[in-house]
Write an enzyme that holds these catalytic residues in place. Structure first.
Site, PDB file in Angstrom:
ATOM      1  N   SER A  34      46.249  59.308  49.758  1.00 43.31           N
ATOM      2  CA  SER A  34      45.187  58.947  48.813  1.00 43.31           C
ATOM      3  C   SER A  34      43.850  58.697  49.492  1.00 43.31           C
ATOM      4  O   SER A  34      42.811  58.733  48.833  1.00 43.31           O
ATOM      5  CB  SER A  34      45.585  57.700  48.012  1.00 43.31           C
ATOM      6  N   ASP A 324      39.437  49.113  45.736  1.00 43.77           N
ATOM      7  CA  ASP A 324      40.516  48.565  44.922  1.00 43.77           C
ATOM      8  C   ASP A 324      41.498  47.835  45.842  1.00 43.77           C
ATOM      9  O   ASP A 324      41.157  47.505  46.974  1.00 43.77           O
ATOM     10  CB  ASP A 324      41.192  49.651  44.067  1.00 43.77           C
ATOM     11  N   HIS A 327      42.296  50.754  48.759  1.00 43.95           N
ATOM     12  CA  HIS A 327      41.419  51.764  49.353  1.00 43.95           C
ATOM     13  C   HIS A 327      40.028  51.246  49.708  1.00 43.95           C
ATOM     14  O   HIS A 327      39.456  50.433  48.980  1.00 43.95           O
ATOM     15  CB  HIS A 327      41.282  52.946  48.383  1.00 43.95           C
TER      16      HIS A 327
END
Length: 361
Positions: A34, A324, A327
């Site tokens: 991600s 978040d 990340h």
């Protein structure tokens, strides 16, 4: 006679860059999770790991979600931009074609993916590194059909490769007791398992043409907001950070070993652990106000796990290290990218004084 020879040499040099009338560019192929995903998971309809809702992407292009798990750019975006490489589209981008691949490369990164096939199973759909390599094999077939074997081999050997995975193998596998790996291995043997697997995968990539490859190391993942909020003290989880440091040490050695063993391989390790750890320790020194909680959250309701339209945003996104629970923010990604560029001595591709990757012929 000398003039004739000179003209022939010049023409030969020009036409080496032209394949069936196509001017092949220097592109990159990205394999990751991600931290590098730029849209693949958003097109995996059953995946629980998606960045498909506001406020993801709020500081990128038109401000709409684009599959990046941050408010802006990824580290791979920024390194490519600063070194003059085009941003490769996601593998699942509907616009992907042979010409697009030759112009831009491909990004195979997938949120929740890991070095190990079993990692991230709770997300249902994600591309592990083995799956990403399988998809790359399909891309190779397309390009070989278009260019022919010799020209395609040259194209792939001169391309750049980024491999950026590993955090999910800990956070969404080994450190979660629902996964068998958590009780099958101990800290040392699990890292050995990761290195054995990664070494095999990178050797496969070498066999597919990867000669100039960089592996990103892990940051202090015990200090991400999710790890802090799950601890009783709210502090960084030092065991998790130690795992990251040991992974980085083992990966750096693996890169040296593979570079020495594989023909014409230049495999480098990019480590930004220290600079991120320094920001966490002294955020104001680096222009941050917050280095322990997410910019996008539900306020005191933690962990939020993801960023959604009803989430609250911090007042100044450039002052937060984390976007978040998992990340980094765009600003943090730029800091990491700058550190990797500095450590590895990257130059813009039109200023580099290094030769193209040598052929194995």
């Amino acid at each position: 006679m000398k003039l004739t020879v000179t003209i022939v040499v010049v023409l030969a040099t020009v036409f080496l860059g032209l394949i069936d009338g196509y001017d092949c560019k220097l592109v990159q192929f990205i394999f990751g999770d991600s931290l590098s995903d730029n849209g693949n998971n958003n097109r995996l309809s059953k995946s629980f790991a998606q960045a498909a809702l506001p406020w993801y992407g709020i500081d990128f292009d038109n401000g709409m979600p684009n599959g990046r798990f941050t408010n802006g750019r990824t580290v791979a975006d920024i390194i490519g931009d600063k070194t003059g490489l085009p941003r490769p589209p996601a593998f699942l981008d509907p616009s992907l074609s042979e010409d697009v691949i030759l112009d831009n490369g491909v990004n195979f990164a997938s949120g929740g993916g890991g070095i190990l096939n079993e990692t991230g199973g709770l997300f249902i759909q994600r591309f592990s590194l083995y799956k990403q390599i399988e998809l790359f094999n399909g891309v190779q077939t397309l390009i070989r059909d278009k260019l022919g074997d010799q020209a395609a081999t040259k194209f792939f050997q001169e391309s750049k490769y980024v491999v950026a995975l590993g955090s999910n193998d800990f956070i969404n596998n080994y450190l979660m007791p629902i996964y068998a790996d958590s009780y099958t291995y101990n800290d040392d043997t699990f890292i050995d398992y990761l290195m054995e697997t990664l070494g095999t995968q990178l050797t496969v990539l070498h066999g597919m043409g990867a000669r100039q490859l960089m592996v990103f190391g892990l940051g202090p993942m015990g200090c991400i907001p999710l790890q802090r909020v799950l601890s009783s003290s709210g502090e960084c989880q030092e065991k998790t950070n130690t795992l990251a440091l040991n992974f980085n040490k083992a990966t750096a050695k693996l890169m040296d070993d593979l570079s020495a063993k594989l023909p014409n391989a230049s495999y480098k390790f990019g480590d930004a652990y220290d600079v991120v750890n320094n920001v966490i320790t002294n955020p104001s020194k680096y222009g941050f106000d917050n280095a322990d909680s997410p910019c996008c959250s539900f306020g005191k309701i933690r962990p939020a796990l993801t960023c959604v339209p009803v989430s609250r945003l911090c007042k100044d996104r450039s002052k937060y290290l984390f976007w978040d629970e998992y990340h980094p923010s765009d600003r943090a990604n730029e800091l990491i990218a700058d550190e990797l560029i500095r450590k590895l001595g990257f130059k813009p591709i039109n200023q580099t004084d290094t030769a193209p990757a040598p052929s194995d012929d």
